[in-house]
Each structure stands twice: as structure tokens, then as C-alpha cells.
Design a protein around this motif. Structure first.
Motif, PDB file in Angstrom:
ATOM      1  N   ILE A 125      -3.233  -4.920   1.840  1.00  0.00           N
ATOM      2  CA  ILE A 125      -2.251  -3.935   1.385  1.00  0.00           C
ATOM      3  C   ILE A 125      -1.726  -3.056   2.529  1.00  0.00           C
ATOM      4  O   ILE A 125      -2.029  -1.856   2.589  1.00  0.00           O
ATOM      5  CB  ILE A 125      -2.820  -3.066   0.251  1.00  0.00           C
ATOM      6  CG1 ILE A 125      -4.200  -2.486   0.618  1.00  0.00           C
ATOM      7  CG2 ILE A 125      -2.926  -3.879  -1.035  1.00  0.00           C
ATOM      8  CD1 ILE A 125      -4.687  -1.403  -0.354  1.00  0.00           C
TER       9      ILE A 125
ATOM     10  N   GLY B 117       0.835  -1.195   0.000  1.00  0.00           N
ATOM     11  CA  GLY B 117       0.000   0.000   0.000  1.00  0.00           C
ATOM     12  C   GLY B 117       0.869   1.244   0.000  1.00  0.00           C
ATOM     13  O   GLY B 117       1.747   1.387   0.857  1.00  0.00           O
TER      14      GLY B 117
ATOM     15  N   ASP C  99      -0.779  -1.121  -4.645  1.00  0.00           N
ATOM     16  CA  ASP C  99      -1.945  -0.233  -4.677  1.00  0.00           C
ATOM     17  C   ASP C  99      -1.477   1.209  -4.524  1.00  0.00           C
ATOM     18  O   ASP C  99      -0.645   1.524  -3.673  1.00  0.00           O
ATOM     19  CB  ASP C  99      -2.904  -0.578  -3.541  1.00  0.00           C
ATOM     20  CG  ASP C  99      -4.116   0.344  -3.517  1.00  0.00           C
ATOM     21  OD1 ASP C  99      -5.037   0.113  -4.314  1.00  0.00           O
ATOM     22  OD2 ASP C  99      -4.111   1.306  -2.726  1.00  0.00           O
TER      23      ASP C  99
ATOM     24  N   ARG D 238      -7.915  -2.944   2.842  1.00  0.00           N
ATOM     25  CA  ARG D 238      -7.055  -1.797   3.128  1.00  0.00           C
ATOM     26  C   ARG D 238      -7.136  -1.398   4.601  1.00  0.00           C
ATOM     27  O   ARG D 238      -7.983  -1.878   5.343  1.00  0.00           O
ATOM     28  CB  ARG D 238      -7.392  -0.615   2.234  1.00  0.00           C
ATOM     29  CG  ARG D 238      -8.595   0.215   2.625  1.00  0.00           C
ATOM     30  CD  ARG D 238      -8.646   1.485   1.758  1.00  0.00           C
ATOM     31  NE  ARG D 238      -9.694   2.400   2.170  1.00  0.00           N
ATOM     32  CZ  ARG D 238     -10.955   2.320   1.799  1.00  0.00           C
ATOM     33  NH1 ARG D 238     -11.343   1.345   1.007  1.00  0.00           N
ATOM     34  NH2 ARG D 238     -11.845   3.213   2.201  1.00  0.00           N
TER      35      ARG D 238
ATOM     36  N   ALA E 246      -2.640  -1.401  -9.071  1.00  0.00           N
ATOM     37  CA  ALA E 246      -3.979  -0.831  -8.956  1.00  0.00           C
ATOM     38  C   ALA E 246      -3.852   0.629  -8.552  1.00  0.00           C
ATOM     39  O   ALA E 246      -3.229   0.942  -7.538  1.00  0.00           O
ATOM     40  CB  ALA E 246      -4.780  -1.592  -7.894  1.00  0.00           C
TER      41      ALA E 246
ATOM     42  N   GLN F 244     -12.245  -2.529  -2.961  1.00  0.00           N
ATOM     43  CA  GLN F 244     -11.288  -2.264  -1.888  1.00  0.00           C
ATOM     44  C   GLN F 244     -12.068  -1.711  -0.698  1.00  0.00           C
ATOM     45  O   GLN F 244     -12.843  -0.761  -0.839  1.00  0.00           O
ATOM     46  CB  GLN F 244     -10.227  -1.257  -2.349  1.00  0.00           C
ATOM     47  CG  GLN F 244      -9.189  -0.998  -1.280  1.00  0.00           C
ATOM     48  CD  GLN F 244      -8.035  -0.128  -1.756  1.00  0.00           C
ATOM     49  OE1 GLN F 244      -7.497   0.651  -0.969  1.00  0.00           O
ATOM     50  NE2 GLN F 244      -7.648  -0.240  -3.015  1.00  0.00           N
TER      51      GLN F 244
ATOM     52  N   GLN G 253      -9.524   2.131  -9.852  1.00  0.00           N
ATOM     53  CA  GLN G 253     -10.593   2.075  -8.861  1.00  0.00           C
ATOM     54  C   GLN G 253     -11.170   3.478  -8.647  1.00  0.00           C
ATOM     55  O   GLN G 253     -10.410   4.437  -8.498  1.00  0.00           O
ATOM     56  CB  GLN G 253     -10.042   1.561  -7.529  1.00  0.00           C
ATOM     57  CG  GLN G 253      -9.338   0.211  -7.626  1.00  0.00           C
ATOM     58  CD  GLN G 253      -8.386  -0.003  -6.460  1.00  0.00           C
ATOM     59  OE1 GLN G 253      -8.756  -0.613  -5.463  1.00  0.00           O
ATOM     60  NE2 GLN G 253      -7.158   0.484  -6.582  1.00  0.00           N
TER      61      GLN G 253
ATOM     62  N   ILE H 233      -9.865  -6.321  -1.904  1.00  0.00           N
ATOM     63  CA  ILE H 233      -8.606  -5.729  -1.457  1.00  0.00           C
ATOM     64  C   ILE H 233      -8.847  -5.169  -0.062  1.00  0.00           C
ATOM     65  O   ILE H 233      -9.682  -4.275   0.117  1.00  0.00           O
ATOM     66  CB  ILE H 233      -8.156  -4.607  -2.408  1.00  0.00           C
ATOM     67  CG1 ILE H 233      -8.055  -5.118  -3.847  1.00  0.00           C
ATOM     68  CG2 ILE H 233      -6.821  -4.010  -1.948  1.00  0.00           C
ATOM     69  CD1 ILE H 233      -7.912  -4.008  -4.880  1.00  0.00           C
TER      70      ILE H 233
ATOM     71  N   SER I 229     -13.154   1.629  -4.652  1.00  0.00           N
ATOM     72  CA  SER I 229     -12.680   1.699  -3.274  1.00  0.00           C
ATOM     73  C   SER I 229     -13.799   2.368  -2.496  1.00  0.00           C
ATOM     74  O   SER I 229     -14.228   3.473  -2.847  1.00  0.00           O
ATOM     75  CB  SER I 229     -11.382   2.514  -3.186  1.00  0.00           C
ATOM     76  OG  SER I 229     -10.897   2.549  -1.866  1.00  0.00           O
TER      77      SER I 229
ATOM     78  N   LYS J 235      -6.071   4.609  -8.431  1.00  0.00           N
ATOM     79  CA  LYS J 235      -7.421   5.117  -8.152  1.00  0.00           C
ATOM     80  C   LYS J 235      -7.609   6.470  -8.814  1.00  0.00           C
ATOM     81  O   LYS J 235      -6.630   7.176  -9.088  1.00  0.00           O
ATOM     82  CB  LYS J 235      -7.659   5.250  -6.639  1.00  0.00           C
ATOM     83  CG  LYS J 235      -7.396   3.994  -5.843  1.00  0.00           C
ATOM     84  CD  LYS J 235      -7.730   4.208  -4.376  1.00  0.00           C
ATOM     85  CE  LYS J 235      -7.097   3.126  -3.528  1.00  0.00           C
ATOM     86  NZ  LYS J 235      -5.633   3.310  -3.374  1.00  0.00           N
TER      87      LYS J 235
END
Length: 328
Positions: free
Chosen positions: A283, A19, A52, A201, A80, A173, A120, A199, A153, A82
Motif C-alpha cells: 500500500i 495507502g 487502506d 505498509r 480497510a 498489516q 484493523q 498488507i 496493524s 483502522k
């Protein structure tokens, strides 16, 4: 490093990902480029194949550091990113095809790739999930070969459940950790039935579940753990998972005796998440080589015994549920 299938993509990814919010340098204690690069490189060397990020992490700094770390490497991890938080205000009307295309173009440039693995929507307003045209715009970007897949997300369970009604949503996520257990009740089963990747987080609740904080801990003035404890700037659920700090510290002390002496509390918290097969990848952030190594090592830990899992649930029900369960 153990691997898991990333939903319907058919792609295997490491169950421990990387992450990159923290290395972006915004809303966390600052980290220099060299240290951040070393954390990424060490994670990759240890078998991490999922990263991510987001276009707003350090206003693109995170994406640029990831691209730099990948130069010269023979294998590219699944990345990935966002999009959506660049809007001046979070309104559904801002999620147009033109804006999405612009955000994707910027991320492609910063990540130095022609096509993004996964884009995302970055915690958009709940109302967005009731607007099919946004997801049709994302379908268009897939058709144009600008992105391979898209996901969301989310902040709320409601958003996650609504999102996976759209057939091409590949991943969700969501905050999931010992202090945020509501996804277990319904969402995980729905995600498995639809083969949607999950995912996890904020796995350490902004570091609270590392067991390293106390009532005297001091956070940098630019760190969200200082300025967002009551949700002053963004959803409070992103800071300590929405748990009031002092009560969270008390819960950590109840969990501590359950941790095996051969592992850290952070590793135990990551292994707890991996006990749920609906989770595709977790992540945790890593801003140092030591953190990267600790995170990766959690994949090799043995399963947590059933009786310990039950004790964790009992602590949650008694001491955590009243603060967070129905809010998200």
C-alpha cells in the motif's frame, strides 16, 4: 494490474493498493482536496481495488475523501480502515466493545457504507494481543454485521505472530520493505500456513526508497519526517522505517546501481516486495496523479533476478540489520 487473493476472504484484490495516510493531511506535507481526489480516482482507473485508511488520518478526512471519490462508481474497492488511535492514551482497557462500536459507527458514516470490509486494530499496545476479550468484541461486531472482517496493524513481529493465534484475524498489516526484512524469516511462513492476508505498509520507507532525498532535503514542520526521526511522537519505525536518515541515504546509494534503467527506484522497491508470495497487497501512498500512475506501473514490472535479490539481502545484512532487525 495483477491481483492476489486476500487471505481466507476469497476476495481478489490488486497487488498494488492505495495507502491514504498522506492524503489525510496530518503528519505529512499538506495536499488539497482536489489533488487528493484525483490521486484516488486515478488509482481506481488504473485497476487498484484495495484502499487502506484509518479513522485518525486527518481526523476522518481520508475516509471522507475516499467516500467522495467512490460516489457514482459502479464497483467499490475493498476498503480497510483502522480503529483505536482515537483513545487519549494507548491502553488495552480502552479497547472495549462500546468503544469499538463507536469507532466503527463513525467510520461507517464517513465511508458512507452500512458494513465495513475490514477493520484493523491500529497498532495497539503489545499487551492487547494477550487479551482474548478484545477479539471476542470484534467477533461480536462481525455477528452484528457492522464489519465483514477484522485484522491488526502491528509494529512488532511478536505482535503479528500472537495476533494470528486468534482464528478470526483475517489480516496483518506490517512494515515490510528493503529496509525492514525481518518478516521474511518466520512470520511470512506462519501467515501462509494460516491463510492470513499480509498488507505491506511503509513500502518506500517514508519516501527514502524513492531515491529522491539527500542530506539537504527539507521537510515541512508538520511532516513526521521532520519531527519524528527519533520517535518523539510515535514509533520511530514508522519514520524512514526506523533507519537513521543519513545511514539510510548511504544504503539507497548502494541500491541505486541495481535498479534497471527503465524503472524508477520507487517502482523497484515496490517490485521487490511483490517478489514475496506471502504479501497480499502493498500500500504505497499517492498524493498526486503522477505518483498513482508510477505505483500502479510497478505491478507490470518483470521479476527481479535472483542475483539482484541476493545483492539486496547482502546490503541489508551489512548496512541495515544492525539498526533495525531486532527492534521490531
Amino acid at each position: 494490474m495483477k491481483q492476489r487473493l486476500f487471505g481466507r476472504t476469497g476476495r481478489l484484490v490488486s497487488e498494488i493498493g492505495f495507502g491514504s495516510w498522506g492524503i489525510g493531511g496530518a503528519q505529512w506535507t499538506a495536499v488539497d482536496d482536489t489533488e487528493a481526489m484525483n490521486a484516488i480516482t486515478s488509482s481506481l482507473d488504473l485497476g487498484v481495488t484495495f484502499i487502506d485508511t484509518a479513522d485518525v488520518y486527518g481526523d476522518g478526512r481520508s475516509e471522507k475523501l475516499i467516500a467522495q471519490a467512490l460516489r457514482g462508481r459502479s464497483e467499490r474497492p475493498y476498503i480497510a480502515t483502522k480503529a483505536g488511535k482515537r483513545l487519549p492514551s494507548q491502553v488495552t482497557s480502552g479497547y472495549t466493545l462500546a468503544n469499538l462500536r463507536d469507532w466503527v459507527s463513525r467510520s461507517r458514516d464517513y465511508l458512507e457504507t452500512d458494513i465495513l470490509d475490514l477493520v484493523q486494530l491500529h497498532c495497539p499496545p503489545t499487551d492487547l494481543y494477550y487479551h482474548q476479550e478484545v477479539f471476542e468484541a470484534l467477533d461480536r461486531l462481525v455477528e452484528e454485521k457492522l464489519i465483514r472482517n477484522y485484522g491488526v496493524s502491528v509494529e512488532k513481529i511478536e505482535e503479528a505472530i500472537k495476533a494470528i493465534e486468534y482464528p478470526n484475524v483475517t489480516s496483518v498489516q506490517i512494515i515490510f520493505n528493503i529496509l525492514r526484512q525481518r518478516p521474511i524469516e518466520l512470520f511470512f511462513e506462519l501467515a501462509k500456513k494460516k491463510n492470513v492476508a499480509v498488507i505491506a505498509r511503509v513500502p518506500l520507507a517514508s519516501g527514502l526508497l524513492s531515491g529522491k532525498f539527500s542530506r539537504s532535503s527539507i521537510f515541512d514542520k508538520e511532516d513526521h519526517r521532520n519531527f519524528n526521526r527519533n520517535g518523539e511522537f510515535f514509533d520511530v519505525g514508522e519514520t524512514f522505517s526506523g533507519m537513521p536518515y543519513e545511514q539510510g541515504l548511504d544504503v539507497v546509494e548502494k541500491i541505486r546501481p541495481l535498479v534497471n534503467g527503465s524503472e524508477t527506484m520507487a517502482q523497484f522497491a515496490l517490485r521487490w516486495i511483490l517478489m514475496f508470495d506471502a504479501v497480499s497487497v502493498v500500500i504505497p501512498g499517492a498524493r498526486t496523479v503522477a505518483q498513482a500512475r508510477s505505483n500502479a506501473a510497478a505491478s507490470a514490472l518483470p521479476a527481479i533476478p535472483d542475483e539482484v535479490m541476493a545483492q539486496i539481502r547482502a546490503i541489508y545484512d551489512a548496512d541495515v540489520r544492525p539498526f533495525v532487525h531486532q527492534r521490531w
